[in-house]
Write a protein that holds these residues in place. Structure first.
Motif, PDB file in Angstrom:
ATOM      1  N   VAL A  32     -22.416  45.857  -6.256  1.00 44.50           N
ATOM      2  CA  VAL A  32     -22.524  47.159  -5.096  1.00 44.50           C
ATOM      3  C   VAL A  32     -21.408  47.974  -4.459  1.00 44.50           C
TER       4      VAL A  32
ATOM      5  N   PHE B 110     -17.998  48.765  -3.928  1.00 48.87           N
ATOM      6  CA  PHE B 110     -16.921  47.928  -3.210  1.00 48.87           C
ATOM      7  C   PHE B 110     -15.821  48.991  -2.022  1.00 48.87           C
TER       8      PHE B 110
ATOM      9  N   LYS C 259     -17.016  49.787   0.465  1.00 47.21           N
ATOM     10  CA  LYS C 259     -18.122  49.428   1.253  1.00 47.21           C
ATOM     11  C   LYS C 259     -16.764  48.236   2.538  1.00 47.21           C
TER      12      LYS C 259
ATOM     13  N   LEU D 250     -21.166  45.683   3.958  1.00 43.17           N
ATOM     14  CA  LEU D 250     -21.644  44.828   3.256  1.00 43.17           C
ATOM     15  C   LEU D 250     -22.388  44.014   3.892  1.00 43.17           C
TER      16      LEU D 250
ATOM     17  N   LEU E 105     -25.932  45.755   4.027  1.00 47.84           N
ATOM     18  CA  LEU E 105     -26.083  45.893   2.727  1.00 47.84           C
ATOM     19  C   LEU E 105     -27.613  44.658   2.703  1.00 47.84           C
ATOM     20  N   ALA E 106     -26.427  43.312   3.357  1.00 52.73           N
ATOM     21  CA  ALA E 106     -27.590  42.418   2.748  1.00 52.73           C
ATOM     22  C   ALA E 106     -28.940  42.181   3.879  1.00 52.73           C
TER      23      ALA E 106
ATOM     24  N   PHE F 106     -20.604  38.686  -2.562  1.00 54.90           N
ATOM     25  CA  PHE F 106     -21.189  39.975  -3.492  1.00 54.90           C
ATOM     26  C   PHE F 106     -19.778  40.588  -4.852  1.00 54.90           C
TER      27      PHE F 106
ATOM     28  N   LYS G 119     -16.644  39.935  -3.642  1.00 52.57           N
ATOM     29  CA  LYS G 119     -16.779  40.122  -1.520  1.00 52.57           C
ATOM     30  C   LYS G 119     -17.588  39.146  -0.678  1.00 52.57           C
TER      31      LYS G 119
ATOM     32  N   MET H 105     -14.268  39.200   6.223  1.00 53.82           N
ATOM     33  CA  MET H 105     -14.546  39.855   4.782  1.00 53.82           C
ATOM     34  C   MET H 105     -13.413  39.180   3.287  1.00 53.82           C
TER      35      MET H 105
END
Length: 67
Positions: A17, A19, A21, A26, A29-30, A46, A55, A66
């Motif tokens: 992905v 990084f 973000k 994230l 996205l998940a 990720f 991450k 995070m």
């Protein structure tokens, strides 16, 4: 030290992905890609494109964290 409840499910994204973000990006996205919402008690891992960094996004009860 990280302490995790025994019921915590950990999912690993196999595709790299961007990084740049943040935690919210994230998590979105998940939810959209993997179908797992970090705000529902799961941790999502990720990896970067070169696979030299990770991450981890998880909900700690009061907000997204995070690592």
């Amino acid at each position: 030290m990280l302490t995790m409840p025994a019921s915590l499910m950990i999912y690993v994204a196999t595709q790299p992905v961007d990084f740049r973000k943040g935690a919210e990006g994230l998590a979105l996205l998940a939810k959209e890609t993997l179908g797992h919402d970090p705000m529902k008690g799961v941790a999502v891992v990720f990896r970067a494109k070169r696979a030299d960094r990770v991450k981890i996004v998880v909900w700690d009860g009061s907000g997204l964290v995070m690592y």
